[in-house]
Design a protein around this motif. Structure first.
Motif, PDB file in Angstrom:
ATOM      1  N   THR A 160      42.145  49.344  51.723  1.00 33.52           N
ATOM      2  CA  THR A 160      43.211  49.089  50.757  1.00 33.52           C
ATOM      3  C   THR A 160      44.596  49.328  51.348  1.00 33.52           C
ATOM      4  O   THR A 160      45.595  49.130  50.659  1.00 33.52           O
TER       5      THR A 160
ATOM      6  N   ARG B  62      51.186  45.667  43.029  1.00 31.68           N
ATOM      7  CA  ARG B  62      50.032  44.941  43.574  1.00 31.68           C
ATOM      8  C   ARG B  62      49.153  45.867  44.420  1.00 31.68           C
ATOM      9  O   ARG B  62      47.936  45.870  44.289  1.00 31.68           O
ATOM     10  N   ASP B  63      49.789  46.684  45.265  1.00 30.02           N
ATOM     11  CA  ASP B  63      49.040  47.621  46.105  1.00 30.02           C
ATOM     12  C   ASP B  63      48.289  48.649  45.261  1.00 30.02           C
ATOM     13  O   ASP B  63      47.132  48.972  45.543  1.00 30.02           O
TER      14      ASP B  63
ATOM     15  N   ARG C  67      45.238  47.016  43.747  1.00 27.24           N
ATOM     16  CA  ARG C  67      44.212  46.805  44.765  1.00 27.24           C
ATOM     17  C   ARG C  67      43.478  48.115  45.057  1.00 27.24           C
ATOM     18  O   ARG C  67      42.258  48.146  45.126  1.00 27.24           O
ATOM     19  N   ARG C  68      44.221  49.207  45.196  1.00 25.04           N
ATOM     20  CA  ARG C  68      43.595  50.513  45.456  1.00 25.04           C
ATOM     21  C   ARG C  68      42.720  50.935  44.283  1.00 25.04           C
ATOM     22  O   ARG C  68      41.601  51.401  44.475  1.00 25.04           O
TER      23      ARG C  68
ATOM     24  N   SER D  89      41.298  49.062  42.018  1.00 22.94           N
ATOM     25  CA  SER D  89      40.126  48.189  41.947  1.00 22.94           C
ATOM     26  C   SER D  89      39.097  48.580  42.992  1.00 22.94           C
ATOM     27  O   SER D  89      37.903  48.671  42.700  1.00 22.94           O
ATOM     28  N   TRP D  90      39.543  48.817  44.238  1.00 25.52           N
ATOM     29  CA  TRP D  90      38.621  49.173  45.305  1.00 25.52           C
ATOM     30  C   TRP D  90      37.949  50.504  45.021  1.00 25.52           C
ATOM     31  O   TRP D  90      36.742  50.636  45.137  1.00 25.52           O
TER      32      TRP D  90
END
Length: 153
Positions: free
Chosen positions: A53, A105-106, A109-110, A112-113
């Protein structure tokens, strides 16, 4: 940019040194992190964690490429660049709105991961975990050290 660095030489280390030499990209495989002095020449310490991520590092035996770009938005210089085959490629400056959108956005993403990884931890384990002294991350680190040692000869 005045005083800017054009190239970063990779140096594999176990621990990131307290004093970073300009033009050196320190890489700790053991601690999945990298560090270097800002490429603009301002002298700020840039630490990039290696993680799916965050940043990804590619080593082809001679050079390092890292993705995504390095955006030093918290530094006065606000430098933005890519590291490609040990070379610094300057990228466009981002507006405050672009920086904010990128941070959101970052974070998504983190989140979600990590949510996916947490869900995967609830699956039953059918085989015992590998012995990390000879397999897994420890084995990878050992093999990477052997490769780097051979590369330096």
């Amino acid at each position: 940019m005045t005083g800017s660095i054009e190239k970063l030489v990779p140096q594999f280390v176990e621990f990131i040194p307290k004093v970073l030499e300009p033009g050196v990209l320190y890489i700790s495989v053991e601690y999945t992190t990298t560090a270097h002095r800002c490429a603009c020449g301002c002298g700020e310490k840039v630490v990039l964690p290696l993680h799916p991520t965050d940043w990804r590092l590619t080593f082809d035996g001679k050079s390092i490429t890292m993705r995504p770009s390095v955006g030093n938005w918290g530094f006065p210089c606000r430098s933005h660049y890519l590291i490609t085959c040990n070379r610094i490629e300057w990228a466009e400056n981002w507006s405050d709105e672009q920086i904010s959108a990128g941070r959101i956005r970052d974070a998504k993403r983190r989140s979600s991961w990590h949510g996916t990884q947490a869900a995967n931890t609830h699956k039953p384990v059918e085989t015992p975990a590998p012995n990390l002294k000879s397999h897994g991350l420890a084995g990878f680190i050992r093999r990477m050290k052997e490769f780097v040692t051979q590369f330096r000869r």
